[in-house]
Scaffold this active site. Structure first.
Site, PDB file in Angstrom:
ATOM      1  N   LYS A  76      -7.836 -11.610   1.706  1.00 13.99           N
ATOM      2  CA  LYS A  76      -8.131 -10.412   2.496  1.00 13.99           C
ATOM      3  C   LYS A  76      -9.400 -10.689   3.286  1.00 13.99           C
ATOM      4  CE  LYS A  76      -8.603  -5.419   2.371  1.00 13.99           C
ATOM      5  NZ  LYS A  76      -9.419  -5.440   3.587  1.00 13.99           N
TER       6      LYS A  76
ATOM      7  N   ARG B  95      -6.515  -1.752  15.506  1.00 17.82           N
ATOM      8  CA  ARG B  95      -5.924  -0.989  14.404  1.00 17.82           C
ATOM      9  C   ARG B  95      -5.606   0.443  14.838  1.00 17.82           C
ATOM     10  NH1 ARG B  95      -6.932  -1.519   8.440  1.00 17.82           N
ATOM     11  NH2 ARG B  95      -6.085   0.366   7.519  1.00 17.82           N
TER      12      ARG B  95
ATOM     13  N   PHE C 242      -0.575 -13.055   9.895  1.00 15.22           N
ATOM     14  CA  PHE C 242       0.051 -12.929   8.571  1.00 15.22           C
ATOM     15  C   PHE C 242       1.406 -12.235   8.575  1.00 15.22           C
ATOM     16  CE2 PHE C 242      -3.007  -9.407   8.938  1.00 15.22           C
ATOM     17  CZ  PHE C 242      -2.190  -8.306   8.715  1.00 15.22           C
TER      18      PHE C 242
ATOM     19  N   ARG D 289       2.123   3.397   3.404  1.00 13.80           N
ATOM     20  CA  ARG D 289       1.300   2.811   2.350  1.00 13.80           C
ATOM     21  C   ARG D 289       2.089   2.931   1.053  1.00 13.80           C
ATOM     22  NH1 ARG D 289      -4.252   2.304   2.722  1.00 13.80           N
ATOM     23  NH2 ARG D 289      -4.390   4.012   4.237  1.00 13.80           N
TER      24      ARG D 289
ATOM     25  N   ARG E 125      -8.254  -5.727  12.248  1.00 17.35           N
ATOM     26  CA  ARG E 125      -6.807  -5.883  12.385  1.00 17.35           C
ATOM     27  C   ARG E 125      -6.436  -5.933  13.870  1.00 17.35           C
ATOM     28  NH1 ARG E 125      -3.121  -3.389   8.432  1.00 17.35           N
ATOM     29  NH2 ARG E 125      -1.079  -4.354   8.731  1.00 17.35           N
TER      30      ARG E 125
END
Length: 561
Positions: free
Chosen positions: A256, A276, A346, A421, A261
Site C-alpha cells: 500500500k 481520486r 495495480f 467498499r 490514486r
C-alpha cells in the site's frame, strides 16, 4: 419542457416527507413527467448537483458572489442579506424573503413577471453551463450578471431552490439510493440493473435516459466509456491479517503506497488522468502522460494506479509532496523536475473496447502484464498470492521498512466493483486507522487568534438519511501558520455565520487521528472521538468518500471486542 417551478414544487413536497419510501414514490412520479431531453438535468438537480461527478464543468460560485447577485436582484444590501441568513439559518429561506420583498424599483424584473416568462429546467442548466465556462478578466462581473438574470426571473418559491442549487446545498434528503430506486420504479427496470449501469457510467442521468428510452435492454447495454471516469473500487480496514485472509482460499498481497490514486485513460495518442475525486489533472502530470504513451502498448485502456513522490535514493517522500504535484497549475516543468514521481499500476478496468470489471482480479492482472512495459518510472505493482500468514506479515514489514503505509489484501477471484467498499479488498496499516471526515462547521478563535478560524467541526455520512452528522471538533495542535492557511481555504465556503460560529459547505476532507471512539449524546452521530488531531488535509478526496455512520459503529464495536 419542464418548468423550474415544477421542480421547486417537488422539492418543497419532498422536504415535508420523512419516509424514504414515500420520497422515492414522489421522485419517481416527477421523473415520469420530465421531458426526455431534460431527464438528466432533473436527475442531477434532485440530488443537489449541478453537473455529474466526471464533468469538467465547475459552477465556481462562492457565497460572496452569491450574496452580491442576490443583492442586485432584490434591492437588499449584502449586509442585510447576511443578517437575514444569520436569523433564518438557511440560505433558501433567506432568498425567499428577499425575493418576496423585491424592490419595486427593479422595473426590468417586474416586466419579466408581467410577461409571465417561466424558467425551464433547461434554461437553468444552460445558464449554469455558461457560468461555469466563464473565466479570465471580467469573469466575476459576467458570472454576477448571469446569476442576477436567473434570480430576476424567479418567483420566491423558485428562488429558494435555485439558491440552494447554486451553492450545491439543496438538502432535501434525496441521495443516490433514492434516485436509483425512483428510476427503477419510473421505467420498470430492476434496481440492480440501474445500480450496475451507474457503476459502469458514473452518471445516473445517462442510466435514467437509457431506462426511459429502451428499458431493460438498453440499460443492459450500458458500459464503461473511455475518457469518462468511473468511481474507484475501495478497500476496508483489516483489523488484523489473519481475519482479512481467512475467507479467501488465497490472498493477493500488494504494497500500500503512501501516494495519490490515479485513474488513467489512454485513447490512442490521447492520455487523460483523473484524481481520486475524478478531477482532470492531466496538465499537472506531463511526465506521467509521457510514461503512459511510451510504456502502455494497447490502443484504449483505463488503468487504476497509485503515484508517489521519490527522493534521490528512490525512497518515498511524504504524502504532501505528491499533493504539490497534483495541485500545481503553473511552473509545471520546474515542479516536475524538483518532485519526481513513480507510478504503480495495480488494476485495469477497460481494454480495447471491452469492460473488464467482471473478470476476476487474476485475469485482469494478466492483461496488465501483457500491455505494460515496466520501467523505474511506471510499472505494474508487485503482487504475491499466498495463504501463508507469516509470508503476508513479512511483506507487510518490508513495505513499512521501505517507507510505505502497509499492504493491500485482495481476493484473487474478485471482480472490480466501482465505488464499492466490500469484503474483497482490505488495507492493513501499522497505526490505528485514521478517519476521513468532512468539515461542516467551525468557530472563530480567541485572543491573538481572533482573525483565525480556531477549530473545526467534523462529520461522518449517514447513508440512510443522506445527512452529514457531527462527530468531533479539532483545533488543538495547529500552528498559527496552519490556521492562517485553513482560514483562507474556508473563507469561500462559509454558508452561515452566527457570532463566532460558522457553517461551511461540506467540501473539505480532514484525515484525523484519534485515541478511541466513544458513545456521545453531544453529537448527532451518537459518537465522538477522544483526542482527535489533524493528520492531513485530503484534497484528493471528496465528501462522498468520507467515513459512514455504519463504519463508525463497526469500529466502535470492534474496539470493545
Amino acid at each position: 419542457m419542464t418548468s423550474f417551478a415544477d421542480f421547486a414544487n417537488v422539492c418543497r413536497e419532498i422536504e415535508n416527507i420523512s419516509s424514504s419510501l414515500e420520497m422515492t414514490e414522489r421522485v419517481a412520479e416527477f421523473f415520469k413527467l420530465v421531458d426526455t431531453e431534460e431527464l438528466h438535468i432533473a436527475i442531477y438537480f434532485i440530488m443537489g448537483d449541478v453537473f455529474p461527478d466526471w464533468s469538467d464543468y465547475d459552477l465556481g460560485v462562492g457565497t460572496g458572489l452569491f450574496y452580491t447577485s442576490l443583492s442586485k436582484a432584490s434591492g437588499f444590501s449584502v449586509d442585510e442579506i447576511k443578517k437575514i441568513v444569520r436569523d433564518k439559518g438557511d440560505i433558501g429561506k433567506t432568498t425567499v424573503e428577499v425575493i418576496d420583498k423585491r424592490s419595486g424599483s427593479q422595473i426590468t424584473f417586474d416586466m419579466f413577471n408581467k410577461l409571465k416568462s417561466k424558467l425551464t429546467l433547461n434554461d437553468v442548466y444552460t445558464t449554469f453551463k455558461k457560468i461555469a465556462a466563464i473565466n479570465g478578466k471580467g469573469s466575476h462581473e459576467n458570472k454576477l450578471k448571469m446569476l442576477q438574470y436567473l434570480f430576476s426571473k424567479t418567483t420566491p418559491e423558485e428562488a429558494q431552490y435555485l439558491a440552494r442549487l447554486v451553492l450545491e446545498q439543496l438538502r432535501i434528503g434525496v441521495g443516490e439510493g433514492i434516485v436509483r430506486n425512483a428510476i427503477s420504479k419510473s421505467f420498470n427496470v430492476p434496481s440492480e440493473l440501474i445500480e450496475r449501469g451507474y457503476m459502469l457510467t458514473n452518471d445516473l442521468g445517462v442510466v435514467a435516459l437509457a431506462a426511459k428510452k429502451g428499458g431493460i435492454d438498453e440499460v443492459k447495454e450500458l458500459s464503461i466509456q473511455i475518457d469518462r471516469p468511473i468511481k474507484l473500487m475501495l478497500a476496508q480496514v483489516a483489523p488484523n491479517i489473519l481475519k482479512a485472509i481467512k475467507d479467501m482460499d488465497n490472498a493477493a498481497i500488494e504494497w500500500k503506497f503512501d501516494g495519490a490514486r490515479l485513474q488513467i485513460h489512454k485513447n490512442f495518442d490521447d492520455v487523460t488522468i483523473f484524481s481520486r475525486k475524478l478531477e482532470n489533472i492531466t496538465n499537472s502530470l506531463p511526465d506521467v502522460v509521457s510514461y503512459v504513451k511510451a510504456q502502455v502498448t494497447t490502443d484504449t485502456v483505463i488503468l487504476d494506479a497509485e503515484t508517489f513522490a521519490i527522493d534521490e535514493d528512490g525512497k518515498p517522500k511524504p504524502f504532501q509532496e505528491i499533493l504539490k504535484r497534483l495541485r500545481r497549475k503553473y511552473d509545471i516543468e520546474m515542479t516536475t523536475r524538483d518532485i519526481p514521481i513513480t507510478v504503480k499500476i495495480f488494476d485495469v478496468m477497460y481494454c480495447n473496447g471491452k469492460s473488464l470489471v467482471d473478470l476476476p482480479l487474476t485475469e485482469r492482472r494478466k492483461v496488465l502484464h501483457n500491455i505494460i512495459t515496466d520501467s523505474s518510472s511506471l510499472s505494474v505493482s508487485d503482487q504475491i498470492v499466498t495463504d501463508n500468514v507469516e509470508k503476508v506479515e513479512q511483506i507487510y514489514f518490508e513495505a513499512i521498512d521501505d517507507g510505505h503505509e502497509g499492504i493491500m489484501i485482495k481476493n484473487p477471484s474478485s471482480p472490480y466493483t466501482p465505488g464499492k467498499r466490500g469484503n474483497n479488498w482490505f488495507k492493513k496499516k501499522p497505526i490505528m486507522e485514521t478517519l476521513d471526515l468532512v468539515v461542516i462547521g467551525g468557530e472563530w478563535g480567541y485572543g491573538r487568534r481572533t482573525n483565525f478560524i480556531g477549530s473545526f467541526t467534523l462529520a461522518c455520512h449517514d447513508e440512510k438519511s443522506g445527512e452529514y452528522l457531527p462527530i468531533a471538533r479539532v483545533g488543538t495542535g495547529l500552528t498559527d501558520e496552519n490556521l492562517s492557511e485553513l482560514t483562507e481555504l474556508f473563507s469561500s465556503l462559509i454558508l452561515l455565520e452566527n457570532g463566532r460560529n460558522l457553517e461551511f459547505k461540506p467540501e473539505v476532507v480532514f484525515e484525523v487521528a484519534f485515541e478511541e471512539i466513544q458513545k456521545s449524546k453531544n453529537y448527532a452521530s451518537g459518537y465522538s472521538l477522544r483526542f482527535p488531531r489533524l493528520v492531513n488535509l485530503r484534497t484528493d478526496k471528496s465528501a462522498d468518500e468520507i467515513e459512514t455512520l455504519d463504519r463508525i459503529k463497526d469500529l466502535y464495536n470492534s474496539q470493545r471486542k
